[in-house]
Write a protein that holds these residues in place. Structure first.
Motif, PDB file in Angstrom:
ATOM      1  N   VAL A 155       0.729  -1.199   0.111  1.00  0.00           N
ATOM      2  CA  VAL A 155       0.151  -0.215   0.096  1.00  0.00           C
ATOM      3  C   VAL A 155       0.824   1.127   0.092  1.00  0.00           C
ATOM      4  O   VAL A 155       0.707   2.228  -0.703  1.00  0.00           O
ATOM      5  N   TYR A 156       1.945   1.126   0.682  1.00  0.00           N
ATOM      6  CA  TYR A 156       2.680   2.461   0.809  1.00  0.00           C
ATOM      7  C   TYR A 156       3.550   2.520  -0.601  1.00  0.00           C
ATOM      8  O   TYR A 156       3.401   3.701  -1.129  1.00  0.00           O
ATOM      9  N   LEU A 186       2.543   1.413  -3.482  1.00  0.00           N
ATOM     10  CA  LEU A 186       1.396   1.782  -4.513  1.00  0.00           C
ATOM     11  C   LEU A 186       0.963   3.288  -4.383  1.00  0.00           C
ATOM     12  O   LEU A 186       1.102   3.996  -5.426  1.00  0.00           O
ATOM     13  N   PHE A 187       0.841   4.028  -3.281  1.00  0.00           N
ATOM     14  CA  PHE A 187       0.714   5.349  -3.009  1.00  0.00           C
ATOM     15  C   PHE A 187       1.694   6.057  -3.791  1.00  0.00           C
ATOM     16  O   PHE A 187       1.563   7.183  -4.261  1.00  0.00           O
TER      17      PHE A 187
END
Lengths: 109, 656
Positions: free
Chosen positions: B178-179, B181-182
């Motif tokens: 998630v990190y 991806l952001f």
């Protein structure tokens, strides 16, 4: 708050004790002082801590689950770190969502 | 007036955010507690007790001398909690030097450093609208996923750098994904509408390398991987190519089965993998291919619009800035610390502020400024001057140019001098001569005179006595050294081969003597001997290599003696100092010959179509023999930009 929201998304027992072994039978231990936990040779031993940083080494999933249910947890430092990670996780998800909405809005404009 | 006002407000805004970005994170502290910074002395008990309590800013307000006195060194401690970011985690004294350790955290670094670099990119005007269809979104997601896997594959390295983050838990990778991806999403959204600036940004990559502190990849690699995946998804031929290349990748990986070598990436961090095992070779091979496809695609997109004259100015400015910033960092611990962090450098800038030092033989000691390699810095400086000369020669705007351009030339020349890259200097002269003889159509007498001058220069550069020595015992120095560097109990297959031919034949084969003499002339005898003492290929590895971006096997498989024979100094992390030798490890003889043949063919074609680029390519082809620049991302991308023939791609307009 963030911590509790994210913690609820995942099972704490799984997080602390690993995945539940196949064929696991949950035994009602209660507060039986004579109960003996049989070590599981396939289980990687873990350390758990209470609020005063006392340590216990657990040698089976059942033992780990029993202690976690009783409030034993990971170190304070680790809890702190988890809090920040949960915050970063939520921040990233919100960031992605917001950016996506802005992009959609700009596209429609 | 309005324009002036808007520029003025922009400068104020940028300055405000710069201060905010630089100061605030390093002012992270609990100011209501009873812990106040103390003056630094040899009694460090206070800082041993109060770790993670005082921010760097607090500390500096009490110890201002730390900023400018060079017996202090501010260093990062990436294995630190998020709470401790920007705070003092310890101070050590070794002899007269104080090492002040500042807590940083890998995850905060990813966010913080990305935001800084992306803010800089966002200052450029947009050229196009951002289009984010399914294919682009899928590329961003897949790229983030690949980097998450990359961290899994290199978990041995990250275990030392990531604080209390269990890399054996699946959930940890979910967070990481998630990190990344952001960040990847932001990178694409900010860069894509401004990708026209890419070509002119490349020289500045030598300054802002964008490697995340504590990680083994950079913002640039995230960008290239996204573009690589996007290109593959849009081109069926590339999917077929990946399928065709899979067998060789599988064989490379199979060769690593049951092995697990490790290498600390040191100054080549960001463009090397640190493990040699099945999963790492499999992953890194595909990673490199996708990276290359992405980089080539970006270069192809912008190359037709590149004005090489402007590129030369940017390159000269970059090489001059490396010198200026390097000098600042060498004498100032605070600059040294901030440059490393905010520029995303793989290694701390030099702390040698005596830029004109000589060794015991009176030779100038190479100086690298903020860049990790003096040799590559010299190449950048020489290339920028060559580009300026070649393309400025034809560019009419040079007549209108101001004095600022002419200050860049001596500054770049001085940087080249400090780097002590004599091959680059020699090649610079040869390139000038080639261009002049082509343009001026000079007579044979003058050509002869040029040749004489060139030979004199070569003799002066190499040294008269060295040239004479080639014909005596020094002719076999390379092979002799290779044998001497081997440990008595462990010999590489190369050394075994050398010993075999030494014993079986009265004369060494011509190619061995020629290679040895050549290595001696270009001062590579010892370094290449160290390479051969380690190089231990079997038949397959000799032909096809052991896979790209992997030097772990080379450095760990065979143990050699740990000190240098000539200087008696510690060996340290000594690179092969030849991009072709690195190519030999990566792709073997077959791969290297293939690349060399294709490139040589392209160079010959360029001679007819684009003489200036022909000269530049000739410079690269020869210079890479004794330089390992291709191990550094900035050099790799810069060379890629110069190898491509811009006339092949249709041009609509050029950007300044």
């Amino acid at each position: 708050m963030i911590n509790s929201i994210v913690s609820n998304l995942f099972s704490t027992t799984d997080e602390l004790c690993g995945a539940e072994p196949s064929g696991f039978i949950d035994v009602e231990i209660g507060s039986d002082p004579n109960f003996i936990f049989v070590p599981d040779s396939s289980y990687v031993s873990r350390n758990l801590y209470d609020s005063e940083n006392n340590t216990v080494i657990v040698n089976s999933y059942l033992e780990c689950k029993h202690y976690v249910d009783g409030g034993w947890d990971i170190l304070n430092q680790q809890l702190n770190e988890s809090f920040f990670h949960n915050a970063l996780y939520i921040f990233s998800l919100l960031g992605l969502l917001t950016s996506f909405i802005i992009l959609k809005y700009l596209k429609n404009e | 007036m309005n324009k002036f006002k808007s520029t003025y407000s922009k400068i104020i805004l940028i300055s405000f955010f710069s201060v905010l970005f630089i100061i605030v994170p390093f002012a992270n502290s609990i100011y209501t507690d009873d812990v106040y910074p103390e003056k630094i002395t040899s009694d460090l008990a206070f800082y041993e007790v109060n770790t993670c309590s005082i921010s760097l800013v607090e500390f500096i307000t009490k110890n201002v001398n730390v900023i400018f006195q060079d017996h202090y060194k501010i260093v990062f401690n990436n294995y630190s909690s998020i709470r401790c970011f920007g705070r003092i985690t310890g101070i050590d004294q070794i002899n007269h030097k104080f090492y002040i350790s500042i807590g940083t955290n890998v995850f905060i670094n990813i966010f913080f450093q990305s935001f800084i670099w992306l803010s800089l990119i966002s200052l450029f005007k947009k050229d196009r609208l951002l289009v984010l269809r399914r294919r682009e979104a899928l590329s961003i997601i897949l790229s983030a996923l690949l980097f998450t896997i990359y961290i899994f594959v290199e978990s041995r390295y990250y275990a030392k750098n990531i604080y209390l983050f269990d890399l054996e838990l699946v959930k940890s990778y979910q967070y990481l994904f998630v990190y990344l991806l952001f960040i990847n999403f932001l990178i694409y959204c900010i860069f894509e509408p401004r990708k026209y600036i890419f070509a002119y940004l490349v020289p500045y990559l030598f300054i802002v390398t964008t490697i995340f502190s504590g990680l083994n990849f950079s913002l640039l690699s995230m960008l290239f991987l996204t573009y690589g995946i996007l290109t593959i998804l849009s081109n069926r031929n590339l999917i077929k190519f990946l399928i065709y290349i899979s067998p060789i990748v599988l064989i490379w990986s199979y060769q690593a089965l049951s092995l697990n070598y490790y290498l600390d990436p040191d100054k080549i961090r960001g463009f090397i993998t640190n493990s040699y095992n099945f999963s790492s070779v499999l992953f890194t091979s595909f990673y490199f291919i996708i990276f290359l496809i992405g980089a080539l695609e970006l270069v192809k997109t912008v190359i037709s619009k590149v004005n090489y004259y402007y590129l030369s100015l940017h390159s000269m400015l970059a090489s001059s800035l490396i010198f200026i910033l390097g000098y600042l960092a060498s004498s100032n611990p605070a600059f040294n610390f901030f440059f490393y962090y905010f520029f995303g450098l793989p290694k701390y800038p030099t702390d040698n502020s005596n830029i004109l030092t000589s060794n015991q033989w009176g030779e100038i000691v190479s100086w690298r400024g903020i860049y990790p390699s003096a040799e590559s810095l010299g190449e950048l400086a020489a290339l920028s001057i060559i580009l300026f000369f070649l393309f400025g020669y034809e560019n009419k705007s040079i007549n209108k140019s101001n004095i600022y351009i002419y200050t860049l030339v001596p500054l770049s020349l001085f940087t080249l001098y400090l780097s002590n890259n004599r091959t680059a200097f020699l090649m610079l002269v040869i390139c000038f001569m080639l261009k002049l003889s082509k343009e001026l159509k000079i007579s044979y007498q003058k050509k002869f005179l040029y040749l004489f001058l060139l030979l004199t220069l070569i003799i002066l550069t190499i040294g008269y006595s060295n040239i004479l020595n080639v014909f005596n015992s020094f002719s076999t120095q390379l092979t002799d050294f290779a044998v001497k560097y081997s440990s008595d109990f462990e010999e590489s297959s190369s050394v075994k081969y050398i010993e075999k031919i030494n014993q079986s034949e009265s004369r060494l084969p011509f190619w061995v003597v020629a290679l040895s003499q050549f290595a001696f002339l270009i001062n590579r005898s010892e370094i290449w001997a160290v390479f051969f003492a380690r190089y231990n290929p079997d038949a397959f590895t000799l032909l096809f290599g052991s896979g790209p971006l992997n030097l772990s096997k080379h450095y760990s498989e065979v143990n050699i003696i740990s000190y240098k024979l000539v200087s008696n100094a510690e060996m340290g992390f000594l690179l092969p100092h030849s991009s072709y030798l690195v190519g030999l490890i990566y792709f073997g003889l077959f791969g290297l010959t293939l690349i060399f043949t294709i490139w040589s063919y392209k160079i010959l074609k360029l001679k007819k179509t684009n003489y200036n680029l022909y000269i530049v390519n000739l410079f690269l082809l020869i210079n890479l023999i004794k330089s390992d620049s291709l191990l550094y991302i900035p050099s790799f991308i810069f060379f890629l930009l110069l190898i491509m023939d811009n006339q092949k791609y249709t041009s609509s307009r050029s950007y300044e």
